[in-house]
Design a protein around this motif. Structure first.
Motif, short mmCIF file in Angstrom:
data_model
loop_
_atom_site.label_atom_id
_atom_site.label_comp_id
_atom_site.label_asym_id
_atom_site.label_seq_id
_atom_site.Cartn_x
_atom_site.Cartn_y
_atom_site.Cartn_z
N THR A 123 -72.25 1.93 -27.61
CA THR A 123 -72.61 1.87 -26.21
C THR A 123 -71.99 3.05 -25.46
O THR A 123 -71.10 3.72 -25.97
CB THR A 123 -72.17 0.55 -25.58
OG1 THR A 123 -72.73 0.41 -24.29
CG2 THR A 123 -70.64 0.49 -25.46
N GLU A 124 -72.51 3.26 -24.28
CA GLU A 124 -71.96 4.33 -23.45
C GLU A 124 -70.89 3.77 -22.53
O GLU A 124 -70.99 2.62 -22.07
CB GLU A 124 -73.07 4.98 -22.64
CG GLU A 124 -74.11 5.71 -23.48
CD GLU A 124 -75.21 6.31 -22.64
OE1 GLU A 124 -75.97 7.14 -23.16
OE2 GLU A 124 -75.31 5.95 -21.44
N LYS A 166 -71.01 0.76 -19.65
CA LYS A 166 -71.98 -0.30 -19.90
C LYS A 166 -71.28 -1.61 -20.24
O LYS A 166 -70.13 -1.62 -20.67
CB LYS A 166 -72.90 0.08 -21.07
CG LYS A 166 -73.69 1.35 -20.86
CD LYS A 166 -74.85 1.13 -19.91
CE LYS A 166 -75.76 2.36 -19.89
NZ LYS A 166 -76.87 2.20 -18.92
N ASP A 167 -72.00 -2.73 -20.05
CA ASP A 167 -71.47 -4.03 -20.45
C ASP A 167 -71.97 -4.36 -21.85
O ASP A 167 -73.08 -3.99 -22.22
CB ASP A 167 -71.96 -5.12 -19.49
CG ASP A 167 -71.47 -4.93 -18.07
OD1 ASP A 167 -71.94 -5.66 -17.18
OD2 ASP A 167 -70.61 -4.03 -17.82
N ARG A 171 -68.07 -2.90 -18.05
CA ARG A 171 -67.69 -1.51 -17.77
C ARG A 171 -66.83 -0.95 -18.91
O ARG A 171 -65.68 -0.55 -18.72
CB ARG A 171 -66.94 -1.44 -16.43
CG ARG A 171 -67.69 -2.06 -15.27
CD ARG A 171 -66.91 -1.96 -13.96
NE ARG A 171 -65.60 -2.60 -14.01
CZ ARG A 171 -65.39 -3.91 -13.93
NH1 ARG A 171 -66.42 -4.73 -13.81
NH2 ARG A 171 -64.18 -4.38 -13.98
#
Lengths: 115, 114
Positions: A13-14, A17-18, A81
């Motif tokens: 993920t980046e 992101k959640d 986050r």
């Protein structure tokens, strides 16, 4: 089920992101645990559930981390986050009851990579 | 607070040789002690546990460990190493009577040489 199942097995993920990580414990196991395995910190306790209640959340590293369990079965660990330091393998385990001597059965883990 | 120290992050032995993985713990109350093994891309599997019964504990795959209170140690041994023993081994302590809040050592990676 026959063992503890975790999904996804890998998640990239980046930052920001959640993510949600899922754990399906052994059928009938009332206690469920989340641990984290990272290069820097080793294996750390995060949280445990007895039924749907979480008596001890002391291991959660920040308020970006939360977990819930529904129906006394499946649990979801949510990281909001995401940060790069959240990159780790998240291990779920279950046991048949609450005792310090009980044996934990671990899943294969969810590997989280935060870019 | 309880803690666990595993001496040697990497141990290498020849096939057929003695395996000795060291674990020392710190605890203010009688502990429960565990050894877990982790094979690549798998979860942790219990090898054996000490829960205040016999001080010499036998586990799976021919492993055993001896609880020595005076030395605060719980070293893991196997008389004869097999290639399939190559894995990472974790010692853990739990001083909670009501839950499995394990404190793990940093792990020892065991390599078996043919």
């Amino acid at each position: 089920g026959a063992g503890v199942s975790q999904s996804p097995s890998n998640k990239v993920t980046e930052k920001g992101k959640d993510v949600e990580l899922r754990c399906d414990p052994i059928s009938g196991h009332t206690a469920l645990y989340w641990y984290r395995q990272s290069l820097g910190q080793g294996l750390e306790f995060l949280i445990y559930f007895q039924g749907n209640s979480a008596p001890d959340k002391s291991g959660l590293p920040s308020d970006r981390f939360s977990a819930e369990r529904t129906g006394g079965s499946v649990s979801t660990l949510t990281i909001q986050r995401t940060q790069q330091e959240d990159s780790a393998v998240y291990l779920c385990a279950s046991s048949s009851g609450l005792s310090g001597a009980n044996v934990l059965t671990f899943g294969a883990g969810s590997r989280l990579t935060v870019l | 607070a309880q803690s666990v120290t595993q001496l040697g992050s990497h141990v290498s032995v020849s096939e057929g040789a003695l395996v000795l993985l060291r674990c020392n713990y710190s605890s203010s109350v009688p502990p429960y002690l565990f050894w877990y093994v982790q094979y690549p891309n798998q979860g942790l599997q219990l090898l054996l546990k000490y829960t205040s019964a016999a001080t010499l504990v036998k586990g799976i795959n021919g492993f055993e460990a001896e609880f020595k209170k005076s030395e605060t140690s719980f070293h893991l041994t196997k008389p004869s190493a097999h290639m399939s023993d190559a894995a990472e081994y974790f010692c853990a302590v739990n001083v909670d009577q009501g839950a499995q809040k394990l404190v793990f050592g940093q792990g020892t990676r065991l390599t078996i040489n043919p």
